[in-house]
Design an enzyme around this catalytic site. Structure first.
Site, PDB file in Angstrom:
ATOM      1  N   SER A   1       6.925  -6.376  -5.780  1.00 21.10           N
ATOM      2  CA  SER A   1       7.045  -5.828  -4.424  1.00 21.10           C
ATOM      3  C   SER A   1       5.680  -5.365  -3.952  1.00 21.10           C
ATOM      4  CB  SER A   1       8.012  -4.645  -4.403  1.00 21.10           C
ATOM      5  OG  SER A   1       7.977  -3.975  -3.158  1.00 21.10           O
TER       6      SER A   1
ATOM      7  N   TYR B   1      11.543   3.344  -6.449  1.00 15.42           N
ATOM      8  CA  TYR B   1      11.589   1.880  -6.521  1.00 15.42           C
ATOM      9  C   TYR B   1      10.180   1.319  -6.634  1.00 15.42           C
ATOM     10  CZ  TYR B   1      12.046  -2.923  -4.736  1.00 15.42           C
ATOM     11  OH  TYR B   1      11.967  -4.281  -4.562  1.00 15.42           O
TER      12      TYR B   1
END
Length: 263
Positions: free
Chosen positions: A146, A159
């Protein structure tokens, strides 16, 4: 073996997180290109339901199994079983979970859950598949990370941290496996039109704000002026798997329209 060039129809791919979002788009593209794919996900019912249309078209190329990355001992057994049944030329790791909330307030169990899946679950699969690749002295691993792993964000900090840890583990693994001719690379999507993305939206914050950016949320916009589609990520996966990327390893390919200014 490591110097042989196999046609795509002769290559087998293990996938995690295949039933939705980016993973499903990657799966479709792999099958279209002729790869044999062993698809896995944590929910057997959802996996069977989502993959049924693909099985009708690609029954000779596609098989699927339940693998829950949250249960690390089970993951090792499940992947070892699959590695005995199949010879994997590639691993594509797409599985991930996202819980929203501020790091300073989020229960530690929720944070641990994200690390267990996004970091340690992915690593358990990589370790298991790498054993066979080392014996054959060939293989490629592509991991969906990510762009938040490099840029602090509000409400997805845990996250982001789980992905940041994953990024370093993949890069160090790539360094260790390079001597065996195995390539390991990351793809870091930015805002992509998936269910995981839209769960971040509300009445006052949606696609327009994602593209434009939001100074109050310390978010940069997207210089290219559009969100990514899942197929944009899938195309990047196919490139890093291919011989066109044979000299690329330890790389983090940012697919975010410039949203993190390549930071």
């Amino acid at each position: 073996m490591g110097n042989q060039r196999l046609n795509q129809t002769e290559q087998t791919v293990l996938m995690t997180g295949a039933s939705q979002g980016i993973g499903y788009a990657v799966l479709e593209r792999l099958l279209e290109q002729g790869y044999r794919v062993v698809a896995t996900d944590r929910c057997a019912e959802q996996l069977s339901l989502k993959l049924h249309p693909l099985l009708e078209r690609y029954d000779q190329q596609l098989s699927f199994y339940q693998v829950d990355l949250l249960d690390h001992s089970s993951v090792e057994k499940s992947i070892a079983h699959l590695c005995n049944a199949y010879c994997f030329d590639h691993l594509v790791s797409c599985a991930g979970v996202l819980n929203l909330g501020r790091v300073s307030q989020m229960p530690l169990d929720e944070i641990k859950n994200m690390f267990d899946v996004n970091t340690f679950g992915a690593l358990a699969v990589i370790q298991s598949v790498a054993k066979g690749m080392i014996e054959r002295r060939s293989g490629s691993i592509v991991v969906i990370g990510s762009n938040s792993a490099n840029t602090p964000r509000l409400n997805i900090g845990a996250y982001a941290a789980s992905k940041s840890a994953l990024h370093m583990l993949v890069k160090c693994t790539a360094m260790e496996l390079a001597e065996f001719g195995i390539r390991c690379n990351l793809i870091s999507p930015g805002s992509t039109r998936t269910d995981m993305q839209t769960q971040l939206w509300n009445e006052s914050y949606g696609e327009k704000e994602v593209v434009q950016g939001n100074l109050e949320q310390y978010r940069l916009g997207i210089p290219l002026g559009r969100m990514a589609e899942p197929n944009d990520i899938a195309d990047a996966v196919l490139f890093l798997m291919s011989d066109s990327a044979r000299q690329i390893t330890m790389h983090d390919l940012r697919v975010d329209g410039g949203a993190t200014l390549d930071n």
